[in-house]
Design an enzyme around this catalytic site. Structure first.
Site, PDB file in Angstrom:
ATOM      1  N   CYS A  52       0.842  -1.206   0.000  1.00 48.11           N
ATOM      2  CA  CYS A  52       0.000   0.000   0.000  1.00 48.11           C
ATOM      3  C   CYS A  52       0.876   1.254   0.000  1.00 48.11           C
ATOM      4  CB  CYS A  52      -0.909  -0.015   1.218  1.00 48.11           C
ATOM      5  SG  CYS A  52       0.038   0.078   2.756  1.00 48.11           S
ATOM      6  N   ALA A  55       3.203   1.434   2.884  1.00 45.85           N
ATOM      7  CA  ALA A  55       4.345   0.520   2.726  1.00 45.85           C
ATOM      8  C   ALA A  55       5.417   1.167   1.849  1.00 45.85           C
ATOM      9  CB  ALA A  55       3.898  -0.811   2.123  1.00 45.85           C
ATOM     10  N   ARG A  86      12.166  -6.320   4.646  1.00 44.85           N
ATOM     11  CA  ARG A  86      12.891  -5.990   3.429  1.00 44.85           C
ATOM     12  C   ARG A  86      14.397  -6.208   3.558  1.00 44.85           C
ATOM     13  NH1 ARG A  86      12.946  -0.622   1.726  1.00 44.85           N
ATOM     14  NH2 ARG A  86      13.222  -0.498  -0.505  1.00 44.85           N
ATOM     15  N   HIS A 183       5.911   6.158  -2.572  1.00 44.24           N
ATOM     16  CA  HIS A 183       7.235   6.624  -3.014  1.00 44.24           C
ATOM     17  C   HIS A 183       7.180   8.124  -3.303  1.00 44.24           C
ATOM     18  CE1 HIS A 183       7.683   2.330  -4.890  1.00 44.24           C
ATOM     19  NE2 HIS A 183       7.894   2.308  -3.597  1.00 44.24           N
TER      20      HIS A 183
HETATM   21  S1  CFN Z   1       8.768  -0.812  -3.803  1.00 43.38           S
HETATM   22 FE1  CFN Z   1      10.661  -0.913  -4.980  1.00 43.38          FE
HETATM   23  S2  CFN Z   1      12.303   0.334  -4.356  1.00 43.38           S
HETATM   24  S3  CFN Z   1      10.644  -0.862  -7.157  1.00 43.38           S
HETATM   25 FE2  CFN Z   1      11.781  -2.604  -6.497  1.00 43.38          FE
HETATM   26  S4  CFN Z   1      13.856  -1.965  -6.499  1.00 43.38           S
HETATM   27 FE3  CFN Z   1      10.854  -4.468  -4.956  1.00 43.38          FE
HETATM   28  S5  CFN Z   1       8.787  -4.526  -4.309  1.00 43.38           S
HETATM   29 MO1  CFN Z   1      10.052  -5.174  -2.534  1.00 43.38          MO
HETATM   30  S6  CFN Z   1      10.444  -3.176  -1.549  1.00 43.38           S
HETATM   31 FE4  CFN Z   1      12.072  -3.510  -2.980  1.00 43.38          FE
HETATM   32 FE5  CFN Z   1      13.041  -1.706  -4.483  1.00 43.38          FE
HETATM   33 FE6  CFN Z   1      12.575  -0.192  -6.474  1.00 43.38          FE
HETATM   34 FE7  CFN Z   1       9.719  -2.755  -3.526  1.00 43.38          FE
HETATM   35  S7  CFN Z   1      14.080  -2.618  -2.771  1.00 43.38           S
HETATM   36  S8  CFN Z   1      12.022  -5.588  -3.478  1.00 43.38           S
HETATM   37  S9  CFN Z   1      11.240  -4.626  -7.147  1.00 43.38           S
HETATM   38  N1  CFN Z   1      11.371  -2.669  -4.603  1.00 43.38           N
HETATM   39  C1  HCA Z   2       6.423  -3.558   0.225  1.00 40.20           C
HETATM   40  C2  HCA Z   2       7.703  -4.205   0.680  1.00 40.20           C
HETATM   41  C3  HCA Z   2       8.005  -5.474  -0.086  1.00 40.20           C
HETATM   42  C4  HCA Z   2       7.014  -6.556   0.190  1.00 40.20           C
HETATM   43  C5  HCA Z   2       7.333  -7.807  -0.516  1.00 40.20           C
HETATM   44  C6  HCA Z   2       6.224  -8.819  -0.617  1.00 40.20           C
HETATM   45  C7  HCA Z   2       9.419  -5.937   0.328  1.00 40.20           C
HETATM   46  O1  HCA Z   2       6.405  -2.984  -0.846  1.00 40.20           O
HETATM   47  O2  HCA Z   2       5.455  -3.602   0.924  1.00 40.20           O
HETATM   48  O3  HCA Z   2       5.307  -8.780   0.195  1.00 40.20           O
HETATM   49  O4  HCA Z   2       6.286  -9.661  -1.510  1.00 40.20           O
HETATM   50  O5  HCA Z   2      10.320  -5.932  -0.465  1.00 40.20           O
HETATM   51  O6  HCA Z   2       9.584  -6.302   1.501  1.00 40.20           O
HETATM   52  O7  HCA Z   2       8.042  -5.194  -1.463  1.00 40.20           O
END
Ligand code: CFN
Ligand code: HCA
Length: 529
Positions: A52, A55, A86, A183
């Protein structure tokens, strides 16, 4: 004959079919982007993987800053959900890092009825007195927005009362359609109240900020090692291993590197307009991509010494990994992979897999935007507002047009024919005919994709991981790397190949029979007629 895409969509009833059909694409030609619908509200009832707005703001962008208290104002569940899942790493400052804590006001029913401001003030007070943070970031959750607690005035009060930076983020979970909205909100807050307030002047001309590197599994440590070895000065990292004062001084660096192109590109663009700092879209995931990135950086600074040093470091690092690279290429070549994660990583890991001869046949993102899939033409140098320094606060709903934000569509169209536009490649450009791309993928579609494409390995999220493992498919969780990593640059690529090889060859897979080997699958009836 029915295509694989049609087979997946055929299981839906009418309305769901209508919604999902534009989110699922099967490439008709090699390396040719097709239109896809993205960044839209999910269909209620589908088991999706998105997070969300809260998050995205609290968990993704602000959370990793190690000397700030990121305080969740809301029920404890939201604090718990974003607590270190994370796995960002931080070095600590004088042995201290706050990121392993989860700070929450733990709102109860009575607070929802009578208001939670008193509790929030007390929580800020305790956080400041016990932890002495550089800053307190208050992050609102859904109920706070609904009952209308004024977190802005609490932040103002805290600043005066304790003399500490306190910023409020109205990132209630229900805002926008995914974590992407969060973001934006985090980026806007950092841009408005933090960046530009620091005074750490870099001591070399080759100074950079590393944006969109969250240091999952130590990725930023490895990237920083390579950059420092070449002679770059890393002024700040957003936000993995992040330090408040460094982020505050980011405007003094000479170049912004954007690793995650989804979560932080807004800051890169705003800094371009406000401070004139150029940005490069980089990728330190993948051996060839790392080399390409390092050469592009050297070309940007256009310094002979730097170019020479870049080549020396590339040769040195390659020499160290060449044996392992050849070995894993031999072991993994010809395998097929599926990757589904949130934003940038699906594409980045595709590059790394290609280094080892692994083709990505099924992929997609949770919340990426069209340009992440299809690529996009951009105006190379947005100078239009540089004089007025008029930074428009971004609206989470309007970001489809981010590259044209500072000019209207007419001006864009007028310029388009006259100047050479840059092109940023999306994931489809790197994929072959017949590959499947799903936006905002859900559990049913993932299951179907597994049985139709039968990948040798699947890189997944947290929520879908067990379903994939239970289907008998080797899987790795790419949001925390299953406690492995780092995976960046040269040595990281070998770590990744090693972990992939181990996963694919684990004896456990011989004990499991995928259901599609014994039962018919995809038996849904046509709902779109
Ligand atoms: S929100 Fe982003 S910030 S878009 Fe990417 S590289 Fe994932 S979903 Mo989990 S939290 Fe994580 Fe980054 Fe960019 Fe999220 S570090 S793994 S693909 N990510
Ligand atoms: C987030 C964080 C997340 C969750 C991953 C998942 C992460 O965006 O809420 O639930 O599969 O990297 O921890 O993307």
């Amino acid at each position: 004959m029915e295509t694989k895409r049609e087979k997946i969509l055929d299981t839906y009833s009418g309305l769901t079919f209508k919604n999902r059909k534009d989110h699922v694409v099967e490439l008709e030609t090699d390396h040719t982007p097709q239109e896809i619908t993205a960044n839209k509200r999910s269909v209620p009832g589908l088991m999706i993987n998105r997070g969300c707005c809260y998050a995205g703001c609290k968990g993704v962008v602000l959370g990793p800053i190690q000397d700030a208290v990121t305080l969740e104002h809301g029920p404890i569940g939201c604090g718990y959900y974003t607590w270190m899942t994370r796995r960002n790493k931080a070095r600590g400052i004088n042995g201290k890092s706050l990121i392993q804590y989860s700070f929450s006001t733990d709102l109860q029913e009575t607070d929802i009825v009578f208001g939670g401001v008193k509790k929030l003030k007390q929580a800020v007070k305790e956080a400041v007195e016990i932890f002495h943070p550089k800053a307190v970031f208050i992050c609102a959750t859904c109920p706070v927005g609904l009952i209308g607690d004024d977190i802005n005035s609490v932040a103002k009060w805290a600043k005066e009362e304790f003399g500490v930076q306190c910023i409020s983020f109205s990132c209630e979970g229900y805002k926008g359609v995914s974590q992407s909205a969060g973001h934006h909100i985090a980026n806007n807050g950092l841009m408005k109240d933090v960046i530009g307030t620091g005074t750490n002047k870099p001591t070399t001309p080759f100074s950079i900020n590393l944006l969109g590197e969250y240091n999952i599994g130590g990725d930023a440590f490895e990237t920083e090692r390579i950059l420092t070895k070449i002679g770059y000065q890393v002024v700040s990292k957003f936000t993995g291993d992040g330090v408040y004062d460094e982020i505050a001084s980011a405007h003094l660096a000479n170049l912004n590197l954007v690793q995650c192109h989804r979560s932080i590109n807004y800051i890169a663009e705003m800094m371009k307009v406000k401070y004139g700092i150029d940005w490069l879209k980089v990728n330190f995931i993948g051996i060839k991509e790392t080399i390409r990135t390092l050469r592009e950086m050297a070309a940007y600074f256009d310094d002979e010494g730097l170019k020479k040093r870049t080549e020396e470091v590339i040769t040195e690092e390659l020499t160290q990994i060449q044996g392992d690279w050849d070995y894993y290429k031999k072991k993994l070549s010809g395998k097929k992979a599926g990757i589904f994660v949130g934003g940038s990583r699906s594409h980045h890991y595709m590059d790394l897999l290609a280094d080892f001869g692994v083709e990505t046949v099924v992929t997609g993102y949770e919340f990426a935007h069209r340009d992440d899939y299809e690529g996009r033409e951009v105006i190379p140098d947005i100078k239009l507002d540089a004089d007025t320094k008029n930074i428009e606060q971004l609206s989470p709903e309007k970001d489809e047009s981010m590259y044209r934000r500072y000019i209207d569509d007419d001006t864009y169209n007028e310029l388009k024919g006259k100047i050479e536009l840059d092109y940023y490649k999306g994931m489809m450009k790197d994929m072959k005919k017949g590959s499947l791309i799903i936006d905002d993928y859900n559990e049913a579609e993932t299951e179907d994709a597994l049985s139709l494409y039968k990948p040798d390995i699947f890189y997944s999220g947290i929520k879908d991981n067990f379903m994939i493992l239970k289907s008998g498919t080797p899987a790795k969780q790419m949001h925390s790397y299953d406690y492995d990593g780092p995976y960046t640059c040269f040595k990281g690529a070998i770590n990744f190949a090693h972990d992939t090889f181990d996963e694919v060859n684990a004896p456990a897979w011989k004990l499991l029979t995928p259901p599609w080997n014994t039962e018919p699958t995809l038996e849904g009836s046509l709902g779109n007629s």
